[in-house]
Enzyme design. Sequence first.
Site, PDB file in Angstrom:
ATOM      1  CB  ALA A   1      11.033   2.275  -5.701  1.00  0.00           C
TER       2      ALA A   1
ATOM      3  CB  ALA B   1       5.248   8.267  -2.391  1.00  0.00           C
TER       4      ALA B   1
ATOM      5  CG  ASP C   1       0.271  -2.105   0.269  1.00  0.00           C
ATOM      6  OD1 ASP C   1      -0.335  -2.898  -0.484  1.00  0.00           O
ATOM      7  OD2 ASP C   1       0.734  -1.033  -0.123  1.00  0.00           O
TER       8      ASP C   1
END
Length: 515
Positions: free
Chosen positions: A126, A131, A282
């Site tokens: 991912a 990051a 988030d």
Amino acid sequence: MRHFFRLVYIGFTVLRFGLDELALSGFRQRWVRVMVRVATVGRRLQAPRGEWLRMALERLGPIFVKFGQVLSTRRDLLPLDVADELTKLQDRVPPFPSAQAIALVERAFGRPIDEVFQSFEAEPVASASIAQVHFAVLKSGREVAVKVLRPGMLDVIEQDLALLHTLARLVERVWTDAKRLKPREVVAEFDVYLHDELDLVREAANAAQLRRNMQGLGLVLVPEMVWDLCTSGVIVMERMYGVPIGQVPRLREAGVDIKKLARDGVTIFFTQVFRDGFFHADMHPGNIQVSLDPKSFGRYIALDFGIIGTLTEWDKEYLAQNFLAFFRRDYKRVAELHVESGWVPPNTRVDALESAIRAVCEPHFDRPLKDISLGQVLMRLFQTSRRFNVEIQPQLVLLQKTLLNIEGLGRQLDPDLDLWSTAKPFLEQWMNKQIGWTGLVERFQNEAPRYAQLLPELPRLVHQALLRRREPDAALVALLAEQRRTNRLLSLLLVGAAGVLLGLALAWMLLHGGV
């Protein structure tokens, strides 16, 4: 000067990727349409509009990627083709080179990567805006996920945040609504949370706290951190196995109860907000998976804890009372709460505010979520709030953002979910616990260690208080002494003045008598 060049770069990106045409094409004014035609002369955009928008956001940097992630959940506000393309921002941001990632890991741990891991997958699984994540296996055989901060992120974010601060100050000067919307305070909140997200140790601590909070709920899994391998630029955590929540057909084929999953999401959100005051802020689909493991089948898996919201006890109570008043359609209480909290001027007429809130909210109740547009409700409330000078509260910006994400997820999972009726019993139970006997007993239990320490000292404290009442205060004694000294000086001055006057009078009499 840096801000100027960044503005030029943003303007160039907007023109290159056709965002000006996408943003202005919906306006009906003739002069706007003429301006669009002039700006797009000679430009040909072959790719679909959603793809151009996604590429532009990626080019503009992490702040704009975050914005696109929020937009991707709002299928009621965006065309489907644009929303589908923006979902790729959630885990398909272009990764940085694997060799660079390995070098960052070795620098963080101060040793070669082969001494830390039994195996390390060079290809990231991912790649997000802040990051990217690699799977690995520790020397002990434990499977883990390694999160590596993107290099050079701080400089990029600092530039964009500095630009946002400048724009916020400009908006406050030229826009009459700026005082109420508090743009500088809102940007300052965003600044704090973005910098928090750049410190991966803080993210690991957030995950540990959320894991403790959610253990007894049985609805969500949070990965365990490997604290010996956590630094500000690299963190290592338990590897989680799950299906992204956006893959609804796959979840349905696996036998997951989608309607229950939607209800559980609402329960998790309200538990984090109103019970703990510590919530995942988030919650876009790229950060949420669903477990298919038999031991935890159907549970949520939470990922990415860089942005966490917190609420004070006062915030929680105020919000809970507002929600309950909305659910009960007690618009007068909603208006009163706005006045009591200071969000509107104290001279605001409660009946007028109540009538305005009722006109916005009443048409939207008793309907399934698929027929309710929270975006439209918020827009109407925003228009109404301008009439009453309602001030936007910066500390609740993250909660507002998370509410929008929750609605987007609810639409994907179960368009028929009635958000209000699902949340109302939970909030009523929470309020009863806070106000009723259960909450009173729990607060006594929490304060018991403090009471146990104070009770043995109580007789001595009472005795000292009585002595202080019997013995005059040293400052008061000094003040009285100074006052007496001042009185004596005044008396001497008065006597002296009287003597001088008397002497002058006698001299005058003797002089005139002699004459």
